[in-house]
Design an enzyme around this catalytic site. Sequence first.
Site, PDB file in Angstrom:
ATOM      1  N   ASN A 163     -12.565  12.712   2.546  1.00 42.35           N
ATOM      2  CA  ASN A 163     -13.257  11.550   1.984  1.00 42.35           C
ATOM      3  C   ASN A 163     -14.764  11.759   2.091  1.00 42.35           C
ATOM      4  O   ASN A 163     -15.243  12.399   3.029  1.00 42.35           O
ATOM      5  CB  ASN A 163     -12.869  10.298   2.787  1.00 42.35           C
ATOM      6  CG  ASN A 163     -13.565   9.037   2.295  1.00 42.35           C
ATOM      7  OD1 ASN A 163     -13.588   8.749   1.088  1.00 42.35           O
ATOM      8  ND2 ASN A 163     -14.145   8.274   3.209  1.00 42.35           N
TER       9      ASN A 163
ATOM     10  N   ARG B 289       0.841  -1.207   0.000  1.00 41.86           N
ATOM     11  CA  ARG B 289       0.000   0.000   0.000  1.00 41.86           C
ATOM     12  C   ARG B 289       0.871   1.250   0.000  1.00 41.86           C
ATOM     13  O   ARG B 289       0.562   2.258  -0.644  1.00 41.86           O
ATOM     14  CB  ARG B 289      -0.902   0.022   1.245  1.00 41.86           C
ATOM     15  CG  ARG B 289      -2.019  -0.987   1.213  1.00 41.86           C
ATOM     16  CD  ARG B 289      -2.965  -0.780   2.397  1.00 41.86           C
ATOM     17  NE  ARG B 289      -3.886  -1.893   2.528  1.00 41.86           N
ATOM     18  CZ  ARG B 289      -4.992  -2.048   1.804  1.00 41.86           C
ATOM     19  NH1 ARG B 289      -5.342  -1.155   0.922  1.00 41.86           N
ATOM     20  NH2 ARG B 289      -5.770  -3.095   1.973  1.00 41.86           N
TER      21      ARG B 289
ATOM     22  N   GLU C 288     -24.836  13.225  -1.454  1.00 44.52           N
ATOM     23  CA  GLU C 288     -23.367  13.282  -1.430  1.00 44.52           C
ATOM     24  C   GLU C 288     -22.855  14.395  -2.330  1.00 44.52           C
ATOM     25  O   GLU C 288     -21.951  15.143  -1.965  1.00 44.52           O
ATOM     26  CB  GLU C 288     -22.782  11.945  -1.908  1.00 44.52           C
ATOM     27  CG  GLU C 288     -22.979  10.798  -0.959  1.00 44.52           C
ATOM     28  CD  GLU C 288     -22.338   9.513  -1.471  1.00 44.52           C
ATOM     29  OE1 GLU C 288     -21.253   9.568  -2.078  1.00 44.52           O
ATOM     30  OE2 GLU C 288     -22.926   8.435  -1.277  1.00 44.52           O
TER      31      GLU C 288
ATOM     32  N   ARG D 294      -9.645   2.274  -1.750  1.00 45.42           N
ATOM     33  CA  ARG D 294      -8.410   1.770  -1.162  1.00 45.42           C
ATOM     34  C   ARG D 294      -8.174   2.469   0.173  1.00 45.42           C
ATOM     35  O   ARG D 294      -8.475   3.667   0.294  1.00 45.42           O
ATOM     36  CB  ARG D 294      -7.194   2.079  -2.068  1.00 45.42           C
ATOM     37  CG  ARG D 294      -7.320   1.611  -3.481  1.00 45.42           C
ATOM     38  CD  ARG D 294      -7.189   0.122  -3.619  1.00 45.42           C
ATOM     39  NE  ARG D 294      -5.982  -0.416  -3.024  1.00 45.42           N
ATOM     40  CZ  ARG D 294      -5.806  -1.720  -2.806  1.00 45.42           C
ATOM     41  NH1 ARG D 294      -6.753  -2.589  -3.119  1.00 45.42           N
ATOM     42  NH2 ARG D 294      -4.680  -2.160  -2.274  1.00 45.42           N
TER      43      ARG D 294
ATOM     44  N   HIS E 238     -18.203   9.533   2.533  1.00 45.70           N
ATOM     45  CA  HIS E 238     -18.609   8.182   2.921  1.00 45.70           C
ATOM     46  C   HIS E 238     -20.134   8.103   2.940  1.00 45.70           C
ATOM     47  O   HIS E 238     -20.792   8.998   3.479  1.00 45.70           O
ATOM     48  CB  HIS E 238     -18.047   7.843   4.308  1.00 45.70           C
ATOM     49  CG  HIS E 238     -18.376   6.448   4.731  1.00 45.70           C
ATOM     50  ND1 HIS E 238     -17.715   5.341   4.217  1.00 45.70           N
ATOM     51  CD2 HIS E 238     -19.309   5.965   5.585  1.00 45.70           C
ATOM     52  CE1 HIS E 238     -18.234   4.247   4.752  1.00 45.70           C
ATOM     53  NE2 HIS E 238     -19.212   4.598   5.571  1.00 45.70           N
TER      54      HIS E 238
HETATM   55  C1  GAR Z   1     -20.188   6.882  -3.225  1.00 44.34           C
HETATM   56  O1  GAR Z   1     -21.417   6.475  -2.683  1.00 44.34           O
HETATM   57  C2  GAR Z   1     -19.160   7.094  -2.125  1.00 44.34           C
HETATM   58  O2  GAR Z   1     -19.694   7.664  -0.960  1.00 44.34           O
HETATM   59  C3  GAR Z   1     -18.731   5.686  -1.877  1.00 44.34           C
HETATM   60  O3  GAR Z   1     -18.626   5.113  -3.165  1.00 44.34           O
HETATM   61  C4  GAR Z   1     -19.551   5.750  -4.035  1.00 44.34           C
HETATM   62  C5  GAR Z   1     -18.806   6.266  -5.239  1.00 44.34           C
HETATM   63  O4  GAR Z   1     -19.684   6.780  -6.176  1.00 44.34           O
HETATM   64  N1  GAR Z   1     -17.499   5.625  -1.167  1.00 44.34           N
HETATM   65  C6  GAR Z   1     -17.204   4.698  -0.294  1.00 44.34           C
HETATM   66  O5  GAR Z   1     -17.959   3.772  -0.037  1.00 44.34           O
HETATM   67  C7  GAR Z   1     -15.850   4.835   0.364  1.00 44.34           C
HETATM   68  N2  GAR Z   1     -15.711   3.907   1.457  1.00 44.34           N
HETATM   69  P1  GAR Z   1     -19.136   7.654  -7.387  1.00 44.34           P
HETATM   70  O6  GAR Z   1     -17.929   6.911  -7.962  1.00 44.34           O
HETATM   71  O7  GAR Z   1     -20.271   7.694  -8.345  1.00 44.34           O
HETATM   72  O8  GAR Z   1     -18.755   9.015  -6.858  1.00 44.34           O
END
Ligand code: GAR
Length: 211
Positions: free
Chosen positions: A108, A66, A175, A92, A110
């Site tokens: 980030n 990583r 989001e 990741r 979430h």
């Molecule tokens: C989103 O819902 C984001 O919050 C989540 O992945 C999706 C990406 O959507 N992230 C996670 O779960 C991180 N642990 P996108 O590629 O359409 O923005």
Amino acid sequence: MPLDLGVLISGSGTNLGAILAAVADGRLDARVRLVVSNRADAGGLEKARAANVPVRVISHRDYPSREAFDGAVVTALREAGVEWVVLAGFMRVVTPVLLGAFQDRVINIHPALLPAFPGVDAQAQAVEYGVRVSGCTVHFVDPGVDTGPIIAQSAVEVDPEDDRESLARRLLAKEHELLVRVLGWVAEGRVEIEPPREGARRRVRVKRAPG
Ligand code: GAR
């Protein structure tokens, strides 16, 4: 000065799309200097190319650890003049190699109201648990999994009829709004994180807009 962003993605990149749209129509004073994906097939790469944003595919599979992967990402971000890093659906876990290079400047998004449902597939976790309210969280990244200081959250009601997909769809709309709003605060210099204190969580203060 506009905020110089690097956006890390792994998938469809709709959050990236929301950032690019907000930049394009002047709602967000920022420039996306580079999009990095760890997957060559991430749909978000097309969104970046369509907006004339440089992209780099850096596959984690090409690195022995990583830390080595993060080292390559840091080099690419620095070369592109990135100041702040947004993990937008980046699947990741990042290491102190990235966090140290962009100290207190990695955020980030979430898809849950942390500290509930950290980790993978928070949307499915929420449906399975049967919560009536979930939401999304924008937070600073620390070395834990979704444990860093919270900047902002937005709630979404969960209908008993919801499945993972229907909840995920409604969450994504929230989001997009929340992430762009928080980046606006960052661009205005209004997001302050407490200095580390022994045994205490670092919290975030969002200063009031001037005027
Ligand atoms: C989103 O819902 C984001 O919050 C989540 O992945 C999706 C990406 O959507 N992230 C996670 O779960 C991180 N642990 P996108 O590629 O359409 O923005």
